[in-house]
Design a protein around this motif. Structure first.
Motif, PDB file in Angstrom:
ATOM      1  N   LEU A 275      17.299  -5.725  14.817  1.00  0.00           N
ATOM      2  CA  LEU A 275      18.274  -4.697  14.445  1.00  0.00           C
ATOM      3  C   LEU A 275      19.229  -5.210  13.367  1.00  0.00           C
ATOM      4  O   LEU A 275      19.480  -4.527  12.361  1.00  0.00           O
ATOM      5  CB  LEU A 275      19.051  -4.273  15.684  1.00  0.00           C
ATOM      6  CG  LEU A 275      20.083  -3.159  15.532  1.00  0.00           C
ATOM      7  CD1 LEU A 275      19.408  -1.863  15.123  1.00  0.00           C
ATOM      8  CD2 LEU A 275      20.855  -2.978  16.821  1.00  0.00           C
ATOM      9  N   ALA A 276      19.732  -6.420  13.560  1.00  0.00           N
ATOM     10  CA  ALA A 276      20.659  -6.989  12.578  1.00  0.00           C
ATOM     11  C   ALA A 276      19.955  -7.261  11.253  1.00  0.00           C
ATOM     12  O   ALA A 276      20.519  -7.010  10.170  1.00  0.00           O
ATOM     13  CB  ALA A 276      21.257  -8.289  13.132  1.00  0.00           C
TER      14      ALA A 276
ATOM     15  N   SER B   5      19.227  -3.910   9.472  1.00  0.00           N
ATOM     16  CA  SER B   5      20.490  -3.309   9.034  1.00  0.00           C
ATOM     17  C   SER B   5      21.046  -4.018   7.809  1.00  0.00           C
ATOM     18  O   SER B   5      21.687  -3.397   6.957  1.00  0.00           O
ATOM     19  CB  SER B   5      21.517  -3.358  10.168  1.00  0.00           C
ATOM     20  OG  SER B   5      21.059  -2.661  11.304  1.00  0.00           O
ATOM     21  N   THR B   6      20.797  -5.321   7.715  1.00  0.00           N
ATOM     22  CA  THR B   6      21.345  -6.108   6.607  1.00  0.00           C
ATOM     23  C   THR B   6      20.476  -6.042   5.358  1.00  0.00           C
ATOM     24  O   THR B   6      20.979  -5.834   4.245  1.00  0.00           O
ATOM     25  CB  THR B   6      21.509  -7.579   7.031  1.00  0.00           C
ATOM     26  OG1 THR B   6      22.342  -7.648   8.193  1.00  0.00           O
ATOM     27  CG2 THR B   6      22.124  -8.401   5.918  1.00  0.00           C
TER      28      THR B   6
ATOM     29  N   VAL C 183      15.623  -0.951   4.914  1.00  0.00           N
ATOM     30  CA  VAL C 183      14.560  -0.336   5.711  1.00  0.00           C
ATOM     31  C   VAL C 183      13.295  -0.187   4.877  1.00  0.00           C
ATOM     32  O   VAL C 183      13.301   0.481   3.847  1.00  0.00           O
ATOM     33  CB  VAL C 183      15.004   1.045   6.240  1.00  0.00           C
ATOM     34  CG1 VAL C 183      13.858   1.717   6.980  1.00  0.00           C
ATOM     35  CG2 VAL C 183      16.213   0.905   7.156  1.00  0.00           C
TER      36      VAL C 183
ATOM     37  N   LEU D 219      13.562   0.905  16.747  1.00  0.00           N
ATOM     38  CA  LEU D 219      14.206   0.920  15.432  1.00  0.00           C
ATOM     39  C   LEU D 219      14.077   2.288  14.768  1.00  0.00           C
ATOM     40  O   LEU D 219      15.033   2.802  14.179  1.00  0.00           O
ATOM     41  CB  LEU D 219      13.597  -0.161  14.538  1.00  0.00           C
ATOM     42  CG  LEU D 219      13.892  -1.617  14.918  1.00  0.00           C
ATOM     43  CD1 LEU D 219      13.082  -2.571  14.045  1.00  0.00           C
ATOM     44  CD2 LEU D 219      15.380  -1.922  14.781  1.00  0.00           C
TER      45      LEU D 219
ATOM     46  N   LEU E  96      16.235   3.393  11.843  1.00  0.00           N
ATOM     47  CA  LEU E  96      16.073   2.190  11.035  1.00  0.00           C
ATOM     48  C   LEU E  96      14.607   1.887  10.727  1.00  0.00           C
ATOM     49  O   LEU E  96      14.280   0.777  10.311  1.00  0.00           O
ATOM     50  CB  LEU E  96      16.712   0.988  11.742  1.00  0.00           C
ATOM     51  CG  LEU E  96      18.242   1.061  11.879  1.00  0.00           C
ATOM     52  CD1 LEU E  96      18.758  -0.094  12.716  1.00  0.00           C
ATOM     53  CD2 LEU E  96      18.902   1.057  10.509  1.00  0.00           C
TER      54      LEU E  96
END
Length: 277
Positions: free
Chosen positions: A127-128, A131-132, A135, A213, A218
């Motif tokens: 997830l991190a 997100s960083t 996608v 996700l 995401l």
């Protein structure tokens, strides 16, 4: 008897293999069974399943064909799951092999890195990362692999530590065999079976992570995914529960098939190990 025949000789292996083959065929034949873009608006919105022969599983809130999304979602889930599991296995086996065979400082340093990755739950790491970084399908595969490679690494190291003390490895050293040749010809083939049994579990975890996700928005928005389909049905769960139930059931069946295949593979490789001993 070959390993494959031993795998199909167990009811778990047979059932899991059958489920995965059916899902694989659905994914491969998706362009034939449902040609065109699965994300296109194809009909009237919120058609119930079996109410229109043109849309056997109905349509979603935008009028997209649920069956098309299900077929193309199978392709996405299996592709991402297999790619992430393969990447995690390759990285884990390489790190575990290097740590177990080298020993000393190299072993300690690599195992501390493994510990650092195992502290963080795989889903939170994925997830991190997504997100960083952003996608896209390759990023999702890499993110899932980064959260899954530590277990294969630790298991490979344990296998290598046990095998490198065997008499046949000592004999290979005595006759002057190169260390790399000992590692890849004598140790790695015998260390792989338990690690391969773990791979099916990683595939199941990768499929779940990809769906989670996508559920959170995401995943790759340009392809059909089961997680996105489940999320799409949240707003109309009471009036059109099928929008979430159908892809959710497909996800559950897929993970069940992978789990059964893993059980059968473990038994087949265990029988093989018993014969080898």
């Amino acid at each position: 008897m070959s390993r494959f025949r031993r795998l199909l000789g167990t009811w778990e292996g047979m059932a899991g293999f059958a489920i995965l083959i059916i899902l694989l065929l659905f994914g491969l034949l998706a362009p034939i069974l449902s040609p065109g873009d699965p994300l296109r608006i194809a009909g009237r919105a919120l058609l119930a399943p079996f109410s229109d022969p043109a849309f056997p599983l109905g349509t979603d809130r935008l009028g997209r064909d649920v069956l098309a999304g299900l077929l193309y979602g199978a392709r996405t889930s299996l592709a991402v799951g297999l790619a992430a599991a393969f990447s995690a296995m390759v990285l884990g086996v390489c790190v575990g092999m290097a740590a177990g065979f080298s020993g000393g400082f190299v072993d300690e340093a690599l195992m501390r890195v493994v510990d650092a990755f195992q502290i963080v739950p795989g889903f939170l790491l994925a997830l991190a990362f997504v997100s960083t970084i952003g996608v896209s399908t390759p990023i999702v595969v890499l993110a899932i692999a980064l959260g899954a490679w530590a277990d294969p690494a630790r298991l490979t190291r344990a296998q290598v530590l046990a095998i490198r003390e065997q008499d046949y490895v000592a004999s290979a050293r005595v006759i002057g065999m190169h260390p790399a040749e000992i590692a890849f010809r004598e140790i790695l083939p015998n260390a792989l079976p338990p690690v391969l049994a773990l791979s099916a579990t990683i595939v199941a975890g990768a499929i779940f992570t990809e769906a989670a996700l996508s559920f959170l928005g995401l995943g790759n928005p340009n392809i059909a995914t089961w997680g996105a389909m489940i999320a799409e049905g949240r707003g109309v769960l009471r009036s059109a529960a099928y929008l979430s139930v159908i892809p959710g059931a497909a996800l559950a069946v897929t993970v069940l098939g992978v789990h059964l295949f893993s059980e059968g593979l473990g038994k087949a490789l265990g029988d093989d190990g018993g014969r080898g001993a």
